[in-house]
Scaffold this active site. Structure first.
Site, PDB file in Angstrom:
ATOM      1  N   CYS A 148      56.531  23.166  49.061  1.00  0.00           N
ATOM      2  CA  CYS A 148      57.272  24.324  48.761  1.00  0.00           C
ATOM      3  C   CYS A 148      57.347  24.476  47.031  1.00  0.00           C
ATOM      4  CB  CYS A 148      58.768  23.998  49.236  1.00  0.00           C
ATOM      5  SG  CYS A 148      59.673  25.681  48.974  1.00  0.00           S
TER       6      CYS A 148
ATOM      7  N   HIS B 184      48.486  30.042  53.240  1.00  0.00           N
ATOM      8  CA  HIS B 184      48.694  31.295  52.727  1.00  0.00           C
ATOM      9  C   HIS B 184      47.609  32.217  53.164  1.00  0.00           C
ATOM     10  CE1 HIS B 184      52.497  30.858  50.606  1.00  0.00           C
ATOM     11  NE2 HIS B 184      51.828  29.688  50.142  1.00  0.00           N
TER      12      HIS B 184
ATOM     13  N   GLY C 106      53.176  30.905  47.552  1.00  0.00           N
ATOM     14  CA  GLY C 106      52.554  32.269  47.590  1.00  0.00           C
ATOM     15  C   GLY C 106      52.179  33.003  46.538  1.00  0.00           C
TER      16      GLY C 106
HETATM   17  N1  LIG Z   1      57.607  28.301  54.498  1.00  0.00           N
HETATM   18  C1  LIG Z   1      56.578  27.730  53.988  1.00  0.00           C
HETATM   19  C2  LIG Z   1      57.250  26.462  53.148  1.00  0.00           C
HETATM   20  C3  LIG Z   1      57.878  26.931  51.830  1.00  0.00           C
HETATM   21  C4  LIG Z   1      57.104  27.532  50.834  1.00  0.00           C
HETATM   22  C5  LIG Z   1      57.746  28.613  49.835  1.00  0.00           C
HETATM   23  N2  LIG Z   1      59.169  28.669  49.929  1.00  0.00           N
HETATM   24  C6  LIG Z   1      57.467  28.211  48.358  1.00  0.00           C
HETATM   25  O1  LIG Z   1      58.366  28.524  47.502  1.00  0.00           O
HETATM   26  O2  LIG Z   1      56.445  27.642  48.225  1.00  0.00           O
HETATM   27  C7  LIG Z   1      55.583  26.963  55.018  1.00  0.00           C
HETATM   28  O3  LIG Z   1      56.183  26.646  56.144  1.00  0.00           O
HETATM   29  O4  LIG Z   1      54.569  27.095  54.690  1.00  0.00           O
END
Ligand SMILES: N[C@H](CCC[C@H](N)C(=O)O)C(=O)O
Length: 276
Positions: free
Chosen positions: A71, A162, A223
Site C-alpha cells: 500500500c 493496477h 495507483g
Molecule cells: N486496495 C489495494 C491495497 C491498497 C493500495 C492503496 N491504498 C495504495 O495507497 O497503494 C489492493 O487491494 O491492491
C-alpha cells in the site's frame, strides 16, 4: 490496546501494533474496524509487525477484509508511525511486505516528527502477475469492450495490480459504473485496482482510483505510481510528475525504480481494548 488513525492524502488507515494482538480472524476484524458506521472507519487496517530480516514488517488488510501485498499511502503512514515511536530509528528504512522489501525515507520537522516520506516503490512489473498468459503478460492500451463502451486499458504491478485507463474528462467519467466491473474482470484472476487518468500536461496528471477491496478512495499511492509509469511509457509525460488526487498531490519520479513522495498525518488515537 492502542490504535492510531492516520491518512496519506486522504487514504485513511487504522494502525495497530501486531505485537499486542493475537487476532486470528484478521479479515473479519478489519471489516468491523473499517466500517464507517459501526466501527472506527477507514480504507484499511495496517498491522505493525516485527521482521526477522528487515527493520519492520507491514501487513495491509482492505476494508472488505482482503489482505493486499502492499500500500503506497499506507507505507508512508507506517514509516511515520515506526519512526515517531522510535520503533525504527533510521530515516532510510527497509520494510518487509508481501510484495517484497519497500524502502521509505522519512523527512522530519524541527521536532523530529515525520511530515513527508519519499518511497522507493521498486521496479514496476509490466508483466503483472495478475494478467493471464493469453495477454502475453503485457497489457498496454488494449481495447476491451465493457458493455457498450470500449476502453483502452493498461495493466502494471506497482506492489499491487493496477489497471490504467486514460479519459478526456475525469470529472464526468462514470467511475462508479466501470470501476467495480473492471476490478473483478475475468482477465484479472486476483482482481485489480482501477485508475482513471486525465493528462493535464507533461508534468501533471489527475487520477481517480477505484481500489480493489475498498472502492473509491481519496487517493491511491501505488495507483498514482502506476498511472505515472504508464503515462511515461506512452510518452504523455516527463519523468517527474505531480499526480493530483481528490485528497491531495503526490510527487512521482519515473526512473528505473519509481519514487513517490507525499505527506502522512496522524489524526487521532484511541483504545480498542473492548474489542474481542
Ligand atoms: N486496495 C489495494 C491495497 C491498497 C493500495 C492503496 N491504498 C495504495 O495507497 O497503494 C489492493 O487491494 O491492491
Amino acid at each position: 490496546m492502542e490504535f492510531v488513525k492516520m491518512h496519506g492524502t486522504g487514504n485513511d488507515f487504522i494502525l495497530i501494533n501486531e505485537v499486542e494482538v493475537g487476532w486470528q480472524d484478521i479479515g473479519n476484524i478489519a471489516k468491523r474496524l473499517c466500517d464507517r458506521h459501526f466501527g472506527i472507519g477507514a480504507d484499511g487496517l495496517i498491522l505493525v509487525c516485527k521482521s526477522n530480516k528487515f527493520d519492520a514488517r507491514m501487513r495491509i488488510i482492505n476494508a472488505d477484509g482482503s489482505e493486499a501485498e502492499m500500500c503506497g499511502n499506507g507505507i508512508r503512514c507506517f514509516a511515520k508511525y515506526v519512526y515517531d515511536r522510535k520503533i525504527v530509528t533510521k530515516k532510510k528504512m527497509e520494510i518487509e511486505t508481501l510484495s517484497g522489501v519497500v524502502r521509505p525515507e522519512v523527512v522530519t520537522d524541527d521536532n523530529d516528527k515525520v511530515r513527508m516520506v519519499r518511497v522507493d516503490m521498486g521496479v514496476p512489473h509490466l508483466e503483472p502477475d495478475s494478467v493471464p498468459v493469453r495477454w502475453e503478460g503485457r497489457l498496454i492500451n488494449e481495447p476491451i469492450a465493457f458493455g457498450d463502451k470500449t476502453l483502452h486499458i493498461s495493466s502494471v504491478n506497482t506492489g499491487v495490480p493496477h489497471t490504467v485507463i486514460f479519459v478526456s474528462d475525469i470529472d464526468s467519467f462514470p467511475i462508479e459504473v466501470y470501476g467495480p466491473v473492471i476490478e473483478k474482470y475475468n482477465i484479472f484472476p486476483v482482481g485489480t485496482n482501477v485508475n482513471f487518468v486525465q493528462v493535464m500536461n507533461r508534468k501533471r496528471l489527475m487520477v481517480r482510483t477505484w481500489e480493489r477491496g475498498v472502492g473509491m478512495t481519496m487517493a491511491c499511492g501505488s495507483g498514482a505510481c502506476a498511472s505515472a509509469f504508464i503515462s511515461n511509457v506512452l510518452g504523455y509525460i516527463e519523468r517527474e510528475v505531480i499526480v493530483s488526487l481528490p485528497g491531495g498531490d503526490l510527487f512521482v519520479e519515473v526512473n528505473n525504480n519509481i519514487y513517490m513522495t507525499g505527506p502522512c498525518v496522524e489524526v487521532f488515537h484511541g483504545d480498542i481494548s473492548l474489542w474481542s
